[in-house]
Design an enzyme around this catalytic site. Structure first.
Site, PDB file in Angstrom:
ATOM      1  N   GLY A  12       0.925  -1.238  -0.025  1.00 43.53           N
ATOM      2  CA  GLY A  12       0.107  -0.078  -0.062  1.00 43.53           C
ATOM      3  C   GLY A  12       0.767   1.267  -0.197  1.00 43.53           C
ATOM      4  CE  LYS A 132      -3.648  -7.990  -8.312  1.00 42.29           C
ATOM      5  NZ  LYS A 132      -3.837  -7.144  -7.302  1.00 42.29           N
ATOM      6  CE  LYS A 281      -3.620  -5.004   2.822  1.00 40.92           C
ATOM      7  NZ  LYS A 281      -2.649  -5.467   1.690  1.00 40.92           N
TER       8      LYS A 281
END
Lengths: 322, 322
Positions: A12, A132, A281
Site C-alpha cells: 500500500g 487479477k 491480508k
C-alpha cells in the site's frame, strides 16, 4: 537464545501513496519514512526479512511495455520478466534507503536484495479463472485485437471508468526458491529483501524444468508463506489502515486490537473483510499462525513504531501490550 | 584443497545477438546455449559467479520509459532504477535457464541472483566528461528540450544515422556492495549472479549517505573488480570473438592464444584494441591479473567449452592447454 526473526511486508502506501504521481523522489521519501518505523524492531534485536508489493510499479512497467511497442516497436516482455524487473528496481531502492536509515541511527548491517522466484502449481484453478486486473485500460476493439494476437484475456471495467483490462491468474504460492539462503542470510544479521511483488511466479513442468507462469501472486500470501518457510516468529503487514476493523465504515465499526485465530477466521468467513484488499491480508496472517507463527500484525506503515497502533493476531488471545 | 573460483562475465551475444529483435524467446534460447558452455567448469569443480551485460535490455527499458511518458504521462525512472530493473529481469532469466541446464545435466546446485550496487567516486573525471551513449536517438530540437527540462547532455551521432543521443558518465568502479556475501554464497557452492550491467552505480556523499549516480559502469571493469574482491582464481569474458587478435581485420591479423601481462599491456597501449569494445575487456583482464588473479580468458560465448578456442592472459607466459 536465538534472536527473533520477523518478516515485514511493505505494501500500500509504504512505498507509494495513491494520490501521488509515482516519481522516484516520492517513492524514496515514502520508503524512508516506512523504514524509519522498522528501526525499533532492530533495536529490540530482531532479525529481519523485508518483502514488498509492486502494484503501482509493475503497472507502470506494463504500460511502458505497451507504449514502447506502439511508439518504437520494441518487443514487449512477458509478465514474469516485468515482475522481476520490478523486484530489481524496488529492491535496490529499499536496500539503498534502508542503508541510509541504518546509517543515520548508527547501525551497521548489510542490506541485500534477492531476486526471488515463487513456485505455483500450473493446475491451480486460478489458471482457468483469471481474476487479477493488470496493466492499462483498453477499448473493446483493442482488447479484442490483443486477445487474438497475444492470447490475453480481458474483463470489462464496470466499477471505474469503463473499458477493458487484462486479467491474469493469481495462483496460490507453494514454495519459495532459495528460501534456505534467505533464512541463512537473515539469521546472520543481514537485512534481506526478498519475494518482492509476491515473487516471480514459476512452475515445474513435466520435464522438471522451471517455467514462467503468466500470473501474479498475492504479495501478502507469498510473504506469509516465506515467513513460515524460514521459521519466522512474527509477521507484519504494513498497509494503509492502523487496525483491523469489524463492521468497517459502518455505524457500529469496531477496532480489533487483539485477536485470536478462531475469531479472526470466523470474521473472515462472515465476509467482514473486503475481497481483494483486507481479506487476503487476513488470510495471510491466519496462514502464518496456523503454520506455527507466533504473531501476525497488521498496521499502518508509518505507525508501526508507535505501539498505540496495530492489530495483533495470535493463536490464543494474548494481550502483550504491543 | 579449496575449489577454484571463477567469475564469468556474459556479454555481447551471450544473451542477445545484434541481428535479433530482442524477444524473450530469443534471449532465453541464447542464454541457455551460453550456460551449456559453463557446465564443463562446474564439472571441473569450479565455484561460479556470473555477471552479465545489459546494453540491449536497459536500452529498451530507457526507450519504454520515454514512450510511457509520451503516451501515458508516466513518470520516467532515473538511470539507476532502470539498471536495477534490468538486473532483476536479466538475473531472473539467467537464474531460471541455468537451473534448467543444471537439471538437464543432473547437477543439483542453487542459482541465486543478487541485486548489486557498485560504488563510484562522484569526483571521478568521467562525471565532467560523459561519453557513454544511452537510450534513443533524438532530433536536435528534442535534445535541446530534454537538455533544458531534465539536464541531460547530448552528443551528435556522427557515425550512424545522425541525430542526438544522451551521454552519461562511465566512472571507474571502486567497490562492490555486499561482496562478502557474494563470495560466501559462491564458496558454499551456490551459483551467484551479481553485478549485472556493471552494477547500479552509487556513491557515498559527505553525510555518508549512499546516493545514486546517474551513470553506467563498464560491465567488464565491474566484473573484474568483483573477481578480485572475492578472491577469484580465474576471470572469463564471453563475447562475440573466439580470440584476442592483434592487427585485427588487417592483412597481418594474428590470433593471440597465450598472452602475458606485459605484452598485453603493450598491445593495449599501442592502440591494438578498439576503444569502447575490446580495449575495456583487455583492461578488465589486466586489472584482474595485476590484482593477483591467476588467469583471464576472453572467448566466444558459445565456444568456451570447446578448448580449441579462447585467449588466455596470465602474469607470465603459461601454455597450460587449459
Amino acid at each position: 537464545m536465538e534472536k527473533k526473526l520477523a518478516v515485514v511486508a511493505l505494501g500500500g502506501n509504504a512505498l507509494l501513496r495513491g494520490d501521488q504521481l509515482g516519481t522516484i523522489d516520492e517513492q524514496e521519501q515514502n520508503t524512508t519514512e516506512t523504514l524509519e518505523n522498522l528501526i525499533f524492531l532492530i533495536n529490540e534485536g530482531y532479525d529481519l526479512v523485508i518483502t514488498h508489493g509492486n502494484g503501482p510499479q509493475v503497472g507502470n512497467i506494463l504500460m511502458r511495455n505497451d507504449a514502447g511497442e506502439q511508439l518504437y516497436n520494441i518487443a514487449q516482455m512477458p509478465l514474469d520478466i516485468c515482475v522481476a524487473d520490478s523486484q530489481g528496481g524496488i529492491g535496490y531502492m529499499i536496500e539503498r534507503m534502508f542503508k541510509n536509515v541504518l546509517n543515520k541511527h548508527g547501525i551497521n548491517k548489510n542490506v541485500i536484495c534477492i531476486v526471488t522466484e515463487v513456485l505455483v502449481d500450473i493446475n491451480d484453478p486460478a489458471f482457468s479463472d483469471p481474476q487479477k486486473r493488470v496493466g492499462k485500460i483498453y477499448t473493446r476493439e483493442q482488447a479484442e485485437e490483443l486477445g487474438s494476437k497475444k492470447g490475453w484475456i480481458f474483463k470489462e471495467e464496470v466499477k471505474t471508468q469503463g473499458g477493458y483490462r487484462r486479467v491474469v491468474p493469481s495462483p496460490v504460492p507453494l514454495d519459495v526458491v532459495n528460501k534456505s539462503i534467505i533464512q541463512d542470510l537473515a539469521r546472520k544479521g543481514n537485512i534481506v529483501i526478498a519475494a518482492g511483488g509476491g515473487g516471480v511466479p514459476v512452475y515445474i513442468d513435466e520435464k522438471n524444468d522451471v517455467r514462467p507462469a503468466e500470473a501474479v501472486i498475492d504479495k501478502d500470501l507469498a510473504s506469509s508463506l516465506l515467513a513460515n518457510l524460514i521459521g519466522a516468529d512474527e509477521f507484519y503487514i504494513l498497509t494503509d489502515v492502523p487496525y483491523i476493523y469489524i463492521n468497517y465504515k459502518k455505524p457500529d465499526q469496531e477496532i480489533k486490537e487483539f485477536l485470536n485465530y478462531s475469531d479472526t477466521l470466523k470474521y473472515l468467513n462472515d465476509g467482514q473483510f473486503a475481497k481483494g484488499s483486507m481479506a487476503p491480508k487476513i488470510q495471510a496472517c491466519l496462514n502464518f499462525i496456523k503454520q506455527g507463527g507466533h504473531k501476525s500484525v497488521i498496521t499502518e506503515a508509518f505507525k508501526l513504531a508507535d505501539k498505540k497502533y496495530g492489530s495483533k493476531i495470535t493463536m490464543e488471545y494474548e494481550d502483550d501490550r504491543r
